[in-house]
Design a protein around this motif. Structure first.
Motif, PDB file in Angstrom:
ATOM      1  N   PHE A 118     -12.858   0.746 -15.501  1.00 37.80           N
ATOM      2  CA  PHE A 118     -12.735   1.838 -14.517  1.00 37.80           C
ATOM      3  C   PHE A 118     -11.442   2.646 -14.632  1.00 37.80           C
ATOM      4  O   PHE A 118     -11.496   3.879 -14.645  1.00 37.80           O
ATOM      5  N   PRO A 119     -10.275   2.009 -14.688  1.00 41.73           N
ATOM      6  CA  PRO A 119      -9.040   2.816 -14.763  1.00 41.73           C
ATOM      7  C   PRO A 119      -9.043   3.761 -15.970  1.00 41.73           C
ATOM      8  O   PRO A 119      -8.569   4.894 -15.879  1.00 41.73           O
ATOM      9  N   ARG A 144      -0.577   6.999 -10.047  1.00 38.83           N
ATOM     10  CA  ARG A 144      -1.020   5.631  -9.768  1.00 38.83           C
ATOM     11  C   ARG A 144      -1.826   5.087 -10.953  1.00 38.83           C
ATOM     12  O   ARG A 144      -1.641   3.954 -11.377  1.00 38.83           O
ATOM     13  N   ASN A 145      -2.702   5.927 -11.477  1.00 37.22           N
ATOM     14  CA  ASN A 145      -3.537   5.514 -12.615  1.00 37.22           C
ATOM     15  C   ASN A 145      -2.682   5.133 -13.826  1.00 37.22           C
ATOM     16  O   ASN A 145      -2.988   4.181 -14.533  1.00 37.22           O
ATOM     17  N   ILE A 202     -11.513   6.625 -15.233  1.00 42.20           N
ATOM     18  CA  ILE A 202     -10.903   7.569 -14.282  1.00 42.20           C
ATOM     19  C   ILE A 202      -9.896   8.458 -15.007  1.00 42.20           C
ATOM     20  O   ILE A 202      -9.781   9.653 -14.725  1.00 42.20           O
ATOM     21  N   PRO A 250      -1.880  15.028  -3.614  1.00 45.24           N
ATOM     22  CA  PRO A 250      -2.813  13.886  -3.690  1.00 45.24           C
ATOM     23  C   PRO A 250      -3.357  13.678  -5.105  1.00 45.24           C
ATOM     24  O   PRO A 250      -3.499  12.539  -5.568  1.00 45.24           O
ATOM     25  N   ARG A 251      -3.634  14.765  -5.806  1.00 45.61           N
ATOM     26  CA  ARG A 251      -4.168  14.655  -7.168  1.00 45.61           C
ATOM     27  C   ARG A 251      -3.122  14.085  -8.128  1.00 45.61           C
ATOM     28  O   ARG A 251      -3.424  13.199  -8.934  1.00 45.61           O
ATOM     29  N   HIS A 258       0.836  -1.220   0.000  1.00 44.60           N
ATOM     30  CA  HIS A 258       0.000   0.000   0.000  1.00 44.60           C
ATOM     31  C   HIS A 258       0.864   1.261   0.000  1.00 44.60           C
ATOM     32  O   HIS A 258       0.540   2.245  -0.687  1.00 44.60           O
ATOM     33  N   PHE A 290      -2.946  -2.656  -9.076  1.00 46.90           N
ATOM     34  CA  PHE A 290      -3.127  -3.411  -7.825  1.00 46.90           C
ATOM     35  C   PHE A 290      -3.987  -4.646  -8.070  1.00 46.90           C
ATOM     36  O   PHE A 290      -5.021  -4.555  -8.739  1.00 46.90           O
ATOM     37  N   ALA A 337      -2.573  10.422  -7.444  1.00 46.59           N
ATOM     38  CA  ALA A 337      -3.656   9.612  -8.014  1.00 46.59           C
ATOM     39  C   ALA A 337      -3.419   9.409  -9.513  1.00 46.59           C
ATOM     40  O   ALA A 337      -3.588   8.308 -10.038  1.00 46.59           O
ATOM     41  N   ARG A 338      -3.054  10.476 -10.190  1.00 50.36           N
ATOM     42  CA  ARG A 338      -2.785  10.401 -11.635  1.00 50.36           C
ATOM     43  C   ARG A 338      -1.601   9.466 -11.914  1.00 50.36           C
ATOM     44  O   ARG A 338      -1.655   8.656 -12.831  1.00 50.36           O
ATOM     45  N   ILE A 382      -1.253   4.345  -1.889  1.00 49.08           N
ATOM     46  CA  ILE A 382      -2.625   4.494  -1.363  1.00 49.08           C
ATOM     47  C   ILE A 382      -2.598   4.663   0.149  1.00 49.08           C
ATOM     48  O   ILE A 382      -3.631   4.809   0.785  1.00 49.08           O
ATOM     49  N   ASP A 383      -1.413   4.613   0.719  1.00 48.87           N
ATOM     50  CA  ASP A 383      -1.252   4.921   2.140  1.00 48.87           C
ATOM     51  C   ASP A 383       0.069   5.677   2.268  1.00 48.87           C
ATOM     52  O   ASP A 383       0.919   5.604   1.360  1.00 48.87           O
TER      53      ASP A 383
END
Lengths: 394, 229
Positions: free
Chosen positions: B108-109, B83-84, B112, B76-77, B51, B89, B80-81, B56-57
């Protein structure tokens, strides 16, 4: 459709399979619908009455009134009359001859202070030669002086004239030709007299205290007032029928605002169920939120899912409420379902008038309240610790 | 090139009675393109490490770089980008969203990332064909078997062609046959796509089939001895 809308709508559609969420969603939507419908019907009821009051106001009041800023009478009445007559859409221009005095019926106990003025020309029936001049009396003045149509009334002016016995008040005996009923807040004189009688009582032999005009379209009064002001300059006060009846207009607006604020509480209470509904969904979908975060969803994106959920619930409830409220108001008015005793209320049924602007205001308030209700749980969703949500959902 | 570089990681969770320290001052490095297994007893923080590496953590202390990009330097934004675009995961319990079909879950990915719905569905369909579930695309995820759900989860993790795949006991909840199929699929896709893969597992047989094995304990994480890769 955005990713957030896609998820929100699917959550809402799938809530049918989760009985407790479906029940709360239904309560939220119905609560909002009831609140919106109640507000639309209440405002339509008020508008129905108020539209009639305003129509009477426009019918009975002069649409424009020009009076001097200083002094009791107009310095140049001919110029004022000419300025008013030159306006387009003017139907009639009359001088205003006004004053204060006392009206007394047959007994001394029935004397009361009154405001008198000249009635617009042609509105009073002509008096036979040698008979007392006619007078139109307000219902309250007629009641308090204990007079009825056909009876005599003595109007005593505050003005005096010299006599061999010294100064004595000017008094005129008139015959009540008509009793006019008006609302308590309506700005109408207590006694309306022929112009010569009003001049005699007030001592205004020529000229006038003010000039008043009636327009073919009262809605244009504001524009016409500005035009007259430009022509006459700052020495004259030009008022429209709305300004002349400002206390009544204010009372009507206040009445509507109070009803809005009171009935809107139903919408606020319904919004509280939206908070609990969406908060429940956030808790139930904690793991999904963690997964969506792992797939790259931003905190803002997660918050938007729940704001959209609030907007959809709010939109559905509002739409339903507007449909119920508008259709009920229209039907109640068209079929005159709520009847009234005409001798008491001057109306045979309770009138309802749907004003699109007011309906739009109610809908906007309801929608904004519903979305605002979703803000708190949406922020909680955005602040979710994704790793922990996934770890604890094993 | 290092795919993962973690230095001085510490993580403590708030337990019900008292704070629980998962690990302290942990270092971990992994070269790009490696298929690595992480083994160790329960509770030593294998999932927590994934994680943290996946962003995500957040660690209480320490720094993490993924392909040279420091996760701490990202908002954070931006995280997220990142990670995408770069990280996939796979979880032990698949964690598919139950209200959505297999195809929608895999899409979904892309959704997003802002890919149009039709295109996202097309790409998801192709990936489901690749994992052998082309005929299950319109099935709700809860109607699939455990092995199928985990294959859908793998397809979802690979939707954006990530450079780093983090798989947390993906076979831990499956029978032996399904576990073998899922692991085989992961190994194939790892080679096919040239990814870096970190697989947390308790199964030594599967671990032995990886390029590299790390052993994690209370003391930290280190390349395993006594296993032949």
């Amino acid at each position: 459709m955005s990713f957030e809308s896609f998820v929100a709508l699917r959550y809402l559609a799938a809530s049918r399979r989760r009985a407790h969420v479906a029940l709360i969603s239904t309560i939220s939507i119905l609560g909002l619908a009831v609140g919106v419908a109640a507000l639309v019907i209440s405002l339509s009821l008020l508008s129905g009455f108020q539209d009639r009051i305003r129509a009477q106001m426009a019918q009975r009041s002069p649409h424009l009134r020009v009076s001097p800023i200083r002094g009791a009478t107009l310095a140049d009445p001919a110029r004022v009359a000419e300025a008013l007559e030159s306006l387009s859409g003017v139907v009639r221009v009359d001088p205003a001859i006004e004053g204060r005095g006392w009206a007394s019926g047959r007994t001394i106990e029935s004397t009361l202070p009154v405001r008198y003025r000249n009635a617009p020309s042609g509105e009073l029936p002509p008096a036979p030669s040698g008979a007392p001049p006619p007078a139109r009396v307000s219902a309250s003045a007629a009641t308090r002086t204990r007079t009825a149509p056909g009876e005599l009334l003595t109007i005593t002016s505050s003005r005096t004239r010299l006599s061999p016995l010294g100064p004595i008040p000017v008094a005129v005996v008139v015959r009540v030709s008509d009793v006019r009923r008006a609302s308590a807040l309506e700005r109408t004189p207590d006694v309306e007299l022929p112009e010569e009688t009003a001049r005699l009582l007030s001592g205004i032999a020529t000229g006038a205290r003010a000039y008043e005009a009636r327009l073919s379209d009262p809605v244009r009064a504001g524009v016409a007032a500005r035009a007259v002001s430009l022509v006459l300059g700052p020495a004259y006060r030009v008022e429209t029928w709305r300004e002349l009846n400002a206390p009544l207009s204010f009372a009507l607006r206040l009445e509507k605002a109070v009803i809005f604020a009171t009935v809107a509480l139903v919408i606020v209470v319904a919004a509280l169920t939206i908070v609990s509904n969406i908060a429940l969904t956030v808790v139930e979908k904690k793991r999904d939120l963690g997964v969506l975060t792992s797939l790259g969803a931003t905190p803002g994106s997660l918050a938007r899912i729940y704001l959209i959920l609030g907007a959809v619930i709010g939109g559905t409830g509002t739409g339903l409420g507007v449909a119920i409220g508008v259709s009920s108001s229209v039907l109640l008015d068209r079929y005159e379902i709520v009847s009234l005793p005409a001798d008491v209320y001057l109306l045979t049924h309770v009138p309802f008038a749907v004003h699109p602007g007011e309906v739009a205001l109610v809908a906007a308030f309801s929608l904004v309240t519903a979305i605002a209700a979703a803000v708190l749980p949406a922020r909680a969703a955005a602040r979710l610790a994704a790793g922990e949500a996934i770890r604890l959902s094993r | 090139m290092l795919a993962v570089k973690a230095e001085g990681l510490s993580k403590t969770y708030m337990g019900e009675a008292a704070p629980v320290t998962v690990f302290q001052n942990l270092d971990f490095e992994l070269e790009a393109g490696v298929f690595a297994a992480v083994m160790g007893p329960s509770g030593v923080g294998k999932s927590t490490l994934l994680h943290l590496v996946g962003g995500i953590d957040r660690p209480d202390t320490g720094r993490i770089e993924i392909f040279g990009e420091s996760l701490d330097d990202l908002s954070p934004r931006e995280r997220a980008r990142f990670r995408n675009d770069n990280i996939g995961f796979v979880f032990q319990f698949h964690h598919l969203l139950p209200e959505f079909t297999a195809e929608e879950n895999v899409a979904f990915p892309h959704r997003i990332a802002g890919v149009a719905a039709g295109e996202a569905r097309r790409l998801a369909g192709e990936l489901l064909e690749r994992v052998g579930l082309g005929d299950r695309r319109s099935h709700l995820s809860r109607s699939l078997s455990g092995g199928e759900q985990q294959r859908v989860a793998i397809a979802r993790a690979l939707a954006r062609s990530p450079r780093l795949l983090l798989a947390d006991e993906p076979t831990g909840n499956l029978d032996a046959d399904s576990a073998s199929v899922v692991f085989g699929l992961l190994a194939e896709l790892h080679l096919e796509r040239g990814m870096t893969t970190v697989l947390v597992t308790h199964n030594p047989d599967l671990a032995k089939r990886c390029d590299k094995i790390f052993e994690m304990s209370r003391e930290g994480i280190a390349p395993a001895t006594g296993f032949s890769g």
